[in-house]
Motif scaffolding. Structure first.
Motif, PDB file in Angstrom:
ATOM      1  N   PHE A 120       1.767   8.239   2.659  1.00 49.55           N
ATOM      2  CA  PHE A 120       0.694   7.284   2.286  1.00 49.55           C
ATOM      3  C   PHE A 120      -0.482   7.787   1.300  1.00 49.55           C
ATOM      4  CE2 PHE A 120      -2.899   4.514   3.009  1.00 49.55           C
ATOM      5  CZ  PHE A 120      -2.436   3.248   2.714  1.00 49.55           C
ATOM      6  N   VAL A 121      -0.913   8.802   1.611  1.00 49.05           N
ATOM      7  CA  VAL A 121      -2.170   9.500   0.779  1.00 49.05           C
ATOM      8  C   VAL A 121      -1.735   9.957  -0.468  1.00 49.05           C
ATOM      9  CG1 VAL A 121      -3.917  11.275   0.804  1.00 49.05           C
ATOM     10  CG2 VAL A 121      -3.618   9.756   2.871  1.00 49.05           C
ATOM     11  N   SER A 122      -0.593  10.478  -0.572  1.00 45.89           N
ATOM     12  CA  SER A 122      -0.236  11.352  -1.744  1.00 45.89           C
ATOM     13  C   SER A 122       0.565  10.400  -2.512  1.00 45.89           C
ATOM     14  CB  SER A 122       0.948  12.782  -1.268  1.00 45.89           C
ATOM     15  OG  SER A 122       2.165  12.023  -0.611  1.00 45.89           O
ATOM     16  N   SER A 123       1.147   9.413  -2.198  1.00 48.88           N
ATOM     17  CA  SER A 123       1.549   8.568  -3.237  1.00 48.88           C
ATOM     18  C   SER A 123       0.614   7.785  -4.089  1.00 48.88           C
ATOM     19  CB  SER A 123       2.515   7.355  -2.408  1.00 48.88           C
ATOM     20  OG  SER A 123       1.848   6.746  -1.637  1.00 48.88           O
ATOM     21  N   GLY A 124      -0.640   7.925  -3.755  1.00 46.52           N
ATOM     22  CA  GLY A 124      -1.573   7.340  -4.456  1.00 46.52           C
ATOM     23  C   GLY A 124      -1.762   5.861  -4.613  1.00 46.52           C
ATOM     24  N   THR A 125      -1.668   5.321  -5.735  1.00 46.10           N
ATOM     25  CA  THR A 125      -1.754   3.757  -6.102  1.00 46.10           C
ATOM     26  C   THR A 125      -0.494   2.849  -5.763  1.00 46.10           C
ATOM     27  OG1 THR A 125      -1.379   3.984  -8.359  1.00 46.10           O
ATOM     28  CG2 THR A 125      -3.517   4.148  -7.779  1.00 46.10           C
ATOM     29  N   GLU A 126       0.631   3.830  -5.623  1.00 42.31           N
ATOM     30  CA  GLU A 126       1.872   2.917  -5.372  1.00 42.31           C
ATOM     31  C   GLU A 126       2.081   2.554  -4.009  1.00 42.31           C
ATOM     32  OE1 GLU A 126       4.840   5.988  -6.149  1.00 42.31           O
ATOM     33  OE2 GLU A 126       4.114   6.081  -8.229  1.00 42.31           O
ATOM     34  N   ALA A 127       1.412   3.191  -2.764  1.00 39.11           N
ATOM     35  CA  ALA A 127       1.310   2.893  -1.399  1.00 39.11           C
ATOM     36  C   ALA A 127       0.367   1.936  -1.342  1.00 39.11           C
ATOM     37  CB  ALA A 127       1.352   4.028  -0.537  1.00 39.11           C
ATOM     38  N   ASP A 128       0.373   0.856  -0.384  1.00 40.61           N
ATOM     39  CA  ASP A 128      -0.791   0.035  -0.090  1.00 40.61           C
ATOM     40  C   ASP A 128      -0.538   0.206   1.534  1.00 40.61           C
ATOM     41  OD1 ASP A 128       1.561  -1.421   0.256  1.00 40.61           O
ATOM     42  OD2 ASP A 128       0.850  -3.408  -0.237  1.00 40.61           O
ATOM     43  N   ALA A 129      -1.685  -0.633   2.242  1.00 44.07           N
ATOM     44  CA  ALA A 129      -1.745  -0.647   3.380  1.00 44.07           C
ATOM     45  C   ALA A 129      -0.612  -1.211   4.131  1.00 44.07           C
ATOM     46  CB  ALA A 129      -3.260  -1.164   4.121  1.00 44.07           C
ATOM     47  N   GLU A 130      -0.220  -2.386   3.649  1.00 42.87           N
ATOM     48  CA  GLU A 130       1.082  -3.052   4.122  1.00 42.87           C
ATOM     49  C   GLU A 130       1.939  -2.467   4.297  1.00 42.87           C
ATOM     50  OE1 GLU A 130       3.184  -7.453   3.009  1.00 42.87           O
ATOM     51  OE2 GLU A 130       1.262  -6.926   2.490  1.00 42.87           O
ATOM     52  N   THR A 131       2.490  -1.619   3.253  1.00 44.89           N
ATOM     53  CA  THR A 131       3.713  -0.768   3.591  1.00 44.89           C
ATOM     54  C   THR A 131       3.499   0.282   4.395  1.00 44.89           C
ATOM     55  OG1 THR A 131       3.762  -0.986   1.050  1.00 44.89           O
ATOM     56  CG2 THR A 131       5.225   0.728   2.249  1.00 44.89           C
ATOM     57  N   ALA A 132       2.425   0.785   4.779  1.00 46.36           N
ATOM     58  CA  ALA A 132       2.076   1.796   5.781  1.00 46.36           C
ATOM     59  C   ALA A 132       2.283   1.013   7.018  1.00 46.36           C
ATOM     60  CB  ALA A 132       0.800   2.482   5.522  1.00 46.36           C
ATOM     61  N   LEU A 133       1.565   0.042   7.131  1.00 45.74           N
ATOM     62  CA  LEU A 133       1.805  -0.700   8.457  1.00 45.74           C
ATOM     63  C   LEU A 133       3.174  -1.030   8.800  1.00 45.74           C
ATOM     64  CD1 LEU A 133      -1.504  -2.961   8.497  1.00 45.74           C
ATOM     65  CD2 LEU A 133      -0.962  -1.038  10.059  1.00 45.74           C
ATOM     66  N   ARG A 134       4.071  -1.385   7.974  1.00 43.59           N
ATOM     67  CA  ARG A 134       5.162  -1.704   8.072  1.00 43.59           C
ATOM     68  C   ARG A 134       6.027  -0.662   8.576  1.00 43.59           C
ATOM     69  NH1 ARG A 134       7.306  -3.487   3.315  1.00 43.59           N
ATOM     70  NH2 ARG A 134       5.553  -4.686   3.249  1.00 43.59           N
ATOM     71  N   LEU A 135       5.994   0.462   7.939  1.00 46.40           N
ATOM     72  CA  LEU A 135       6.565   1.659   8.387  1.00 46.40           C
ATOM     73  C   LEU A 135       6.225   2.064   9.802  1.00 46.40           C
ATOM     74  CD1 LEU A 135       8.348   3.957   7.540  1.00 46.40           C
ATOM     75  CD2 LEU A 135       6.295   5.208   6.656  1.00 46.40           C
ATOM     76  N   PHE A 136       4.871   2.079  10.031  1.00 48.90           N
ATOM     77  CA  PHE A 136       4.306   2.312  11.430  1.00 48.90           C
ATOM     78  C   PHE A 136       5.072   1.406  12.291  1.00 48.90           C
ATOM     79  CE2 PHE A 136       1.331   2.244  14.879  1.00 48.90           C
ATOM     80  CZ  PHE A 136       1.284   3.553  15.103  1.00 48.90           C
ATOM     81  N   GLU A 137       5.132   0.042  12.036  1.00 46.11           N
ATOM     82  CA  GLU A 137       5.847  -0.837  13.075  1.00 46.11           C
ATOM     83  C   GLU A 137       7.230  -0.710  12.950  1.00 46.11           C
ATOM     84  OE1 GLU A 137       6.596  -5.275  11.892  1.00 46.11           O
ATOM     85  OE2 GLU A 137       4.383  -5.087  12.273  1.00 46.11           O
ATOM     86  N   ASN A 138       7.946  -0.434  12.077  1.00 47.15           N
ATOM     87  CA  ASN A 138       9.344  -0.140  12.273  1.00 47.15           C
ATOM     88  C   ASN A 138       9.345   1.127  13.254  1.00 47.15           C
ATOM     89  OD1 ASN A 138      10.201  -2.234  10.662  1.00 47.15           O
ATOM     90  ND2 ASN A 138      10.245  -0.865   8.729  1.00 47.15           N
TER      91      ASN A 138
END
Length: 159
Positions: free
Chosen positions: A95-113
């Motif tokens: 999440f941190v290294s992808s820079g602007t491509e990743a947003d919080a919603e993507t990270a939450l969805r990944l965590f949720e899965n």
């Protein structure tokens, strides 16, 4: 006659003998009634309370320390298990290294899965184990503070 029975009672109290067993043995040794033996034991206990507590302190401290370590393991173990199972470190680094491509919603969805892997049966047991571990730690800290108060009380009485 009183001095040998007093030392016998004190020795048994220091070893943590059962009250009923002690009363019975005092009745057998002295021929006194149950109530007289109980009163004598209570008198010896009150007169030598600091000595009794001090002699029991090492064993109680050891047991409390073992339970304290067990509480720490029960608290930290499930947290480490969750951390490894959910792969939180790698997810955070991606999440941190992808820079602007990743947003919080993507990270939450990944965590949720990844949380879906735990199912509804495993997660409550993990939370319960953590809570039991915290409870054991709190109980032992309170108990050990009582033992340390007893030890300091005895040292103060010596001075």
């Amino acid at each position: 006659m009183k001095e040998p029975i007093t030392s016998y009672i004190l020795k048994r109290l220091k070893r943590g003998a059962s009250e009923d067993d002690l009363i019975y043995s005092v009745c057998q040794k002295t021929g006194s009634s149950w109530e007289d033996a109980r009163a004598r034991i209570e008198q010896v206990r009150n007169e030598h309370l600091t000595d009794i507590e001090a002699s029991q302190a090492p064993l109680k401290s050891l047991a409390s320390f073992i339970f304290y370590i067990m509480g720490i393991i029960l608290t930290i173990g499930p947290i480490v298990y969750l951390w490894a199972l959910l792969d939180i470190t790698r997810t955070f680094l991606v999440f941190v290294s992808s820079g602007t491509e990743a947003d919080a919603e993507t990270a939450l969805r990944l965590f949720e899965n990844r949380c879906a892997l735990l199912s509804w049966f495993e997660l409550p047991s993990i939370i319960f184990t953590i809570m039991v571990g915290i409870g054991i730690i709190i109980a032992n800290v309170r108990y050990m503070s009582g033992i340390w108060e007893q030890i300091f009380r005895k040292w103060k009485a010596i001075e």
